[in-house]
Motif scaffolding. Structure first.
Motif, mmCIF file in Angstrom:
data_model
loop_
_atom_site.group_PDB
_atom_site.id
_atom_site.type_symbol
_atom_site.label_atom_id
_atom_site.label_comp_id
_atom_site.label_asym_id
_atom_site.label_seq_id
_atom_site.Cartn_x
_atom_site.Cartn_y
_atom_site.Cartn_z
ATOM 1 N N PRO A 103 0.642 -1.154 -0.074
ATOM 2 C CA PRO A 103 0.115 0.043 0.066
ATOM 3 C C PRO A 103 0.757 1.267 -0.051
ATOM 4 O O PRO A 103 1.882 1.348 0.638
ATOM 5 C CB PRO A 103 -0.830 -0.162 1.206
ATOM 6 C CG PRO A 103 -0.687 -1.536 1.602
ATOM 7 C CD PRO A 103 0.468 -2.167 1.127
ATOM 8 N N ALA A 104 0.443 2.276 -0.845
ATOM 9 C CA ALA A 104 1.347 3.519 -0.896
ATOM 10 C C ALA A 104 1.523 4.178 0.522
ATOM 11 O O ALA A 104 2.282 4.702 0.771
ATOM 12 C CB ALA A 104 0.790 4.283 -1.940
ATOM 13 N N GLU A 115 -7.094 8.166 4.374
ATOM 14 C CA GLU A 115 -6.657 7.054 3.735
ATOM 15 C C GLU A 115 -5.816 7.428 2.501
ATOM 16 O O GLU A 115 -4.951 6.392 1.903
ATOM 17 C CB GLU A 115 -7.805 6.564 2.818
ATOM 18 C CG GLU A 115 -8.453 7.245 1.603
ATOM 19 C CD GLU A 115 -9.300 8.359 1.768
ATOM 20 O OE1 GLU A 115 -9.684 8.844 0.610
ATOM 21 O OE2 GLU A 115 -9.370 8.823 2.982
ATOM 22 N N LYS A 116 -5.423 8.785 2.337
ATOM 23 C CA LYS A 116 -4.393 9.272 1.554
ATOM 24 C C LYS A 116 -3.029 9.488 2.244
ATOM 25 O O LYS A 116 -2.939 9.497 3.406
ATOM 26 C CB LYS A 116 -4.687 10.377 0.819
ATOM 27 C CG LYS A 116 -6.180 10.149 -0.137
ATOM 28 C CD LYS A 116 -6.640 11.541 -0.646
ATOM 29 C CE LYS A 116 -8.034 11.101 -1.249
ATOM 30 N NZ LYS A 116 -8.670 12.547 -1.830
ATOM 31 N N ASP A 117 -1.997 9.642 1.356
ATOM 32 C CA ASP A 117 -0.537 10.085 1.805
ATOM 33 C C ASP A 117 -0.554 11.659 1.848
ATOM 34 O O ASP A 117 -0.420 12.273 1.194
ATOM 35 C CB ASP A 117 0.192 9.363 0.855
ATOM 36 C CG ASP A 117 1.785 9.878 1.333
ATOM 37 O OD1 ASP A 117 1.887 10.115 2.558
ATOM 38 O OD2 ASP A 117 2.434 9.948 0.543
ATOM 39 N N ILE A 118 -1.075 11.980 3.138
ATOM 40 C CA ILE A 118 -0.978 13.384 3.679
ATOM 41 C C ILE A 118 -0.036 13.468 4.669
ATOM 42 O O ILE A 118 0.198 12.743 5.514
ATOM 43 C CB ILE A 118 -2.621 13.762 3.926
ATOM 44 C CG1 ILE A 118 -2.921 13.090 5.166
ATOM 45 C CG2 ILE A 118 -3.336 13.671 2.835
ATOM 46 C CD1 ILE A 118 -4.141 13.696 5.748
ATOM 47 N N SER A 119 0.459 14.747 4.562
ATOM 48 C CA SER A 119 1.602 15.324 5.740
ATOM 49 C C SER A 119 1.371 16.198 6.524
ATOM 50 O O SER A 119 0.201 16.805 6.132
ATOM 51 C CB SER A 119 2.930 15.495 4.833
ATOM 52 O OG SER A 119 2.501 16.584 4.115
ATOM 53 N N TRP A 145 -4.100 1.093 6.056
ATOM 54 C CA TRP A 145 -4.102 2.257 6.700
ATOM 55 C C TRP A 145 -2.859 2.859 7.341
ATOM 56 O O TRP A 145 -2.983 3.679 8.255
ATOM 57 C CB TRP A 145 -4.957 1.928 7.682
ATOM 58 C CG TRP A 145 -6.347 1.917 7.184
ATOM 59 C CD1 TRP A 145 -7.412 0.683 6.772
ATOM 60 C CD2 TRP A 145 -7.239 3.015 6.647
ATOM 61 N NE1 TRP A 145 -8.522 0.906 6.382
ATOM 62 C CE2 TRP A 145 -8.715 2.374 6.422
ATOM 63 C CE3 TRP A 145 -7.115 4.380 6.766
ATOM 64 C CZ2 TRP A 145 -9.634 3.343 6.056
ATOM 65 C CZ3 TRP A 145 -8.225 5.325 6.361
ATOM 66 C CH2 TRP A 145 -9.246 4.791 6.032
ATOM 67 N N GLY A 146 -1.611 2.087 6.636
ATOM 68 C CA GLY A 146 -0.430 2.755 6.827
ATOM 69 C C GLY A 146 0.350 2.442 8.299
ATOM 70 O O GLY A 146 1.151 2.796 8.691
ATOM 71 N N PHE A 147 -0.236 1.315 9.171
ATOM 72 C CA PHE A 147 0.312 0.800 10.141
ATOM 73 C C PHE A 147 1.402 -0.361 9.739
ATOM 74 O O PHE A 147 1.011 -1.551 9.401
ATOM 75 C CB PHE A 147 -0.625 0.254 11.058
ATOM 76 C CG PHE A 147 -1.819 1.265 11.660
ATOM 77 C CD1 PHE A 147 -1.272 2.206 12.551
ATOM 78 C CD2 PHE A 147 -2.889 1.589 10.911
ATOM 79 C CE1 PHE A 147 -2.081 3.062 13.026
ATOM 80 C CE2 PHE A 147 -3.711 2.491 11.434
ATOM 81 C CZ PHE A 147 -3.348 3.318 12.406
#
Length: 323
Positions: free
Chosen positions: A181-182, A233-237, A297-299
């Motif tokens: 996942p991105a 759900e997106k790649d946000i900073s 989900w980035g975990f």
């Protein structure tokens, strides 16, 4: 080669190379690093090995370099950390020089040409995209990004182990799967960047401005929360969140602490945890796994995800999936 696939996935590139031929080894290293290498002292029968995992935002290389290898490298627009597992390494640039024996580390900030020499080296080398450094440090996108300072002095053993643990886990996490996942890729990249900035004191924190405190209002929180809730759900900073709230990263941090008692990134993590929770509730346990949902989900660390999930929801994630 790295590519972004469907449904927010990244195709991870992997290469494995080994040779006992001095000339073939030099040609491969020239191509892999775009540098000029000179390899000597590689005795008959010795084996040069190179393994690479390329996730785009970061790469991890594992190298076995017999004999003496010297090379020069033009400026590379990436942060490079070299962990010396065996042998020795010397690196120098126009500003200073670094040396490391087994167990030590050296670093080259983005944008600096350097020369280096290894002797019977075994190394783990990580490079990180500079855009990730900007996100981690919270530098507003409209402001110039100050060059990182060249490190001085040896890295303390505890700090080196902190870095080594993160890098080793990253290589294991991306060792087998062809796609990831991105969001997971970007979170691991940020972890590596944040760890490097902790291990090596490379850059002071951005200076606060008087307007930052004035902008730390409930409206700022409202705009930031709305953006996070719609884009978790997106790649946000942090920089993305601040831009959506029309303030600086420092101001949005002040606002969250003042009005919510937390940080923007902690709120984002909690929102993503809730997204994973909802997926676990609705997913077919025969078609997916806890690890896959956590990664989506980035975990990136399944054990830590399980602890966080149980602390929040009072049960382990596998129970939710199979309920």
């Amino acid at each position: 080669m790295v590519s972004v696939g469907g449904e927010g996935t990244v195709t991870v590139g992997r290469t494995v190379f080994a040779t006992r031929d001095n000339g073939v080894a030099r040609q491969f290293l020239d191509a892999a690093y775009g540098s000029s290498f000179h390899l000597s002292g590689m005795a008959d029968g010795q084996r040069l090995e190179h393994r690479r995992v390329d996730a785009g935002l970061f790469t991890v290389d594992r190298l076995v370099l017999p004999g003496t290898l010297s090379f020069t490298c033009e400026p590379v627009d990436r942060l490079i950390v070299i962990d010396v597992r065996a042998g020795g390494l010397e690196m120098s640039c126009a500003h200073a020089s670094q040396q490391a024996a087994a167990g030590g580390m050296v670093l080259n900030p983005a944008g600096m040409a350097y020369a280096a020499r290894t002797v019977d080296g075994i190394q783990s080398t990580v490079s990180v995209d500079p855009a990730v450094l900007r996100d981690v440090t919270g530098v507003p996108r409209e402001e110039p990004y100050a060059p990182l300072r060249y490190p001085t002095g040896a890295v303390k053993p505890a700090a080196a182990q902190q870095w080594r643990s993160g890098a080793d886990f990253a290589i294991a996490l991306f060792a087998d799967e062809a796609t990831r996942p991105a969001l997971l890729v970007s979170n691991v990249a940020r972890l590596l960047a944040a760890t490097a900035l902790t291990v090596f004191p490379l850059q002071p924190a951005p200076a606060s401005r008087p307007a930052d405190g004035v902008d730390a209002t409930p409206d700022t929180v409202r705009r930031a929360v709305a953006f996070i809730d719609s884009n978790a759900e997106k790649d946000i900073s942090l920089a993305d969140i601040a831009a959506a709230a029309y303030v600086t990263p420092r101001a949005v941090q002040y606002a969250f602490r003042r009005h919510l008692g937390t940080t923007p990134m902690a709120y984002l993590r909690r929102t993503r945890l809730d997204g994973a929770h909802q997926d676990l509730l609705s997913a077919d346990p025969n078609a997916t796994t806890v690890a896959a949902i956590a990664a989506r989900w980035g975990f990136w660390h399944p054990g830590r995800f399980a602890v966080l999930y149980r602390t929040t929801y009072g049960r382990i994630p596998s129970h939710t999936l199979h309920s």
